[in-house]
Motif scaffolding. Sequence first.
Motif, PDB file in Angstrom:
ATOM      1  N   GLU A 230      -0.066   8.421  -5.377  1.00  4.59           N
ATOM      2  CA  GLU A 230       0.086   8.795  -3.969  1.00  4.59           C
ATOM      3  C   GLU A 230       1.415   9.522  -3.739  1.00  4.59           C
ATOM      4  OE1 GLU A 230      -0.710   5.775  -5.045  1.00  4.59           O
ATOM      5  OE2 GLU A 230      -2.499   5.030  -4.010  1.00  4.59           O
TER       6      GLU A 230
ATOM      7  N   LYS B  11      -9.578   0.819  -0.437  1.00  5.00           N
ATOM      8  CA  LYS B  11      -9.222  -0.523  -0.918  1.00  5.00           C
ATOM      9  C   LYS B  11     -10.326  -1.489  -0.508  1.00  5.00           C
ATOM     10  CE  LYS B  11      -5.205   0.996  -2.250  1.00  5.00           C
ATOM     11  NZ  LYS B  11      -4.933   1.164  -3.687  1.00  5.00           N
TER      12      LYS B  11
ATOM     13  N   LEU C 208       0.469   5.082   1.314  1.00  4.47           N
ATOM     14  CA  LEU C 208      -0.362   6.064   1.992  1.00  4.47           C
ATOM     15  C   LEU C 208       0.278   7.436   1.774  1.00  4.47           C
ATOM     16  CD1 LEU C 208      -1.093   3.329   3.354  1.00  4.47           C
ATOM     17  CD2 LEU C 208      -1.456   4.576   5.468  1.00  4.47           C
TER      18      LEU C 208
ATOM     19  N   SER D 275      -4.828   6.229   2.653  1.00 10.00           N
ATOM     20  CA  SER D 275      -4.871   5.476   1.401  1.00 10.00           C
ATOM     21  C   SER D 275      -6.147   5.822   0.651  1.00 10.00           C
ATOM     22  CB  SER D 275      -4.866   3.972   1.679  1.00 10.00           C
ATOM     23  OG  SER D 275      -6.141   3.544   2.151  1.00 10.00           O
ATOM     24  N   TYR D 276      -6.132   5.629  -0.651  1.00 11.30           N
ATOM     25  CA  TYR D 276      -7.398   5.584  -1.368  1.00 11.30           C
ATOM     26  C   TYR D 276      -8.123   4.320  -0.899  1.00 11.30           C
ATOM     27  CZ  TYR D 276      -5.536   9.236  -4.400  1.00 11.30           C
ATOM     28  OH  TYR D 276      -5.020  10.422  -4.861  1.00 11.30           O
TER      29      TYR D 276
ATOM     30  N   LEU E  68       0.862  -1.191   0.000  1.00 12.95           N
ATOM     31  CA  LEU E  68       0.000   0.000   0.000  1.00 12.95           C
ATOM     32  C   LEU E  68       0.888   1.227   0.000  1.00 12.95           C
ATOM     33  CD1 LEU E  68      -2.741  -0.500   2.762  1.00 12.95           C
ATOM     34  CD2 LEU E  68      -3.022  -0.677   0.288  1.00 12.95           C
TER      35      LEU E  68
ATOM     36  N   HIS F  92       4.811  10.479   1.372  1.00 12.14           N
ATOM     37  CA  HIS F  92       4.105   9.204   1.387  1.00 12.14           C
ATOM     38  C   HIS F  92       4.834   8.183   2.246  1.00 12.14           C
ATOM     39  CE1 HIS F  92       7.159   8.241  -1.636  1.00 12.14           C
ATOM     40  NE2 HIS F  92       6.936   6.981  -1.326  1.00 12.14           N
TER      41      HIS F  92
END
Lengths: 114, 451
Positions: free
Chosen positions: B98, B435, B58, B432-433, B56, B123
């Motif tokens: 991101e 998920k 972020l 995060s977007y 991931l 990020h």
Amino acid sequence: MKLRTRPLIALAALFGLCLSVPAFAQLDAEAAENIFKENDCHKCHHATKAKKGPSLKKIAAKYKEKKLDEKEAIKHMTAGQKVKLDDGKEEDHKIIDTKDVKVQTNVARWMLSH
Amino acid sequence: MDHRALNAGFSPLKLKLLAASVAAVFTAGLAGCVGGPTRGADTTGIDWNKVPATKLVLYYPGKSSYEWLRDPAAHKGAASETARGDSCVSCHDDAKEEQRQGAKILRGNHPLEPIALPGKPGHVDMNVQAAYDDKNAYFRYQWKGSNDIEYPYYRYDGKEWKVYGGPRLDKPVQEGKQPAIYETRLSMMVDDGKVPMFKEQGCWLTCHEGERDLNPATNADVAANAAMKAYKKSDVRKYLPASRSNPSDWKTGKSPEEIAKIKAAGGFADLIQWRGHRTNPVGGTDDGYVLEWRNFDDGKNHFASNLDAATKQPKFMFDAGKFGSKAVTADQVRTKDNFLIKGVNAVPFDPNAGWKAGDMLPRYALQPADASGSAADNKGFGTWKDGMWTVVIVRPLNLANADDKALKPGGVVSVGFALHDDNITTRGHYVSYVKTVGIGAKADIMAVKLP
């Protein structure tokens, strides 16, 4: 002596010409894509699929068909013209955040290379 | 869920391991050592080498609130799309989105982050692994970061106990008048499809103007607002759009009766939060939910305020015989495990214990024996080693509480992940977007069945 300096002068002149005429500069695709994304152009324009705006492939095909060049593309990305969306609404097109003609030209050429 | 039911969520072996872990935690606490090998140790017994990992990214969102996203002058070219419910990633779909957005927001002079945070990365890369058995879902997170496990203190100035330290974005910290002190936190905001737009826009639905560090509402405005009075809240925290008649105006809160109906219909987001200071030392993880506010679930949490509202003095102090002293001082911050734990190293505060200016006590006391009910559903274990955090969150499956979103085998939920690190809170997190997480089902992050 003269024989030696003439080629150098010619070479310098050619080099200067390359720097001053961006249209002759070699396309730097990586730099262009980076500027394109830094300016969030990718949020509306995907390489191949339609998003809020037409794909780069479609734009390139349209420019080719209409015999338009990068000057027109630069105008589009710097003038903040109204653009018509699929739903019929009009919106001001985002203005690219650089006034450097070389950079603009590189981006335009990269877009039209799709 | 009562305590017996909570225990039923673990196999006998895991319960034994958990008990051993808690005992070890207490021992480490008594020794007062820093970052002991046992505190936060993963007791699940899972061989994580056999569980696939998902990467991931972020990123730092700054002040990109629900309102900012819908403001045509701010979120140029995307306000109407956001308002109609388009997903963030329908536009933000670049492979390095991101990284790009986080770097832009933190490069300085960006409208989404007015405070200069030089050197702060835009990020964070995070590895996530997920697994489940008959009782629980297990989420293991790893990321590189600093070992920030302290929380602000109460400091005696010779007359009164005043807050010492604060999150990095607080004005006194920015002005250098207070040190940056805050715990690291890892959060999962979960929805099962009942919150409109959550699967498209996730946590951004809950982030609003008026909240702390987002052009905060004044105390007077909150006190004068009928809905906030009805909610018995003195500030504005995360809320979902459905809780307001005008989602972009915190002042337009619906009545408690209307809120109860939304909640009963499942229109809330679960908020699972592991905390480096307030839950990790006792093997816990918060269980809360977001609807009209950022609420804790029913029951008792793993921690409680250490301030007596009537006397304006702490409720508990350290047991000097066990901790080594009855309080700490500023020079001991980040040199010891300064966790105040009821039943372990805390005793009732004695106002006549000879307090000196500079004595400090934690703002929160941990209460492992009191934690109960739905608020205590989740467990958590976190360790920091060589610059890397490893955190395991344990969530019982099939929870049936009115304030929980159940994780069910075969089911898929939408999850927004967040990390607060670098002594920061509120908007200063990485997110995060949205998920998808599948419990044995195909998703962005798929929890695998344990043998």
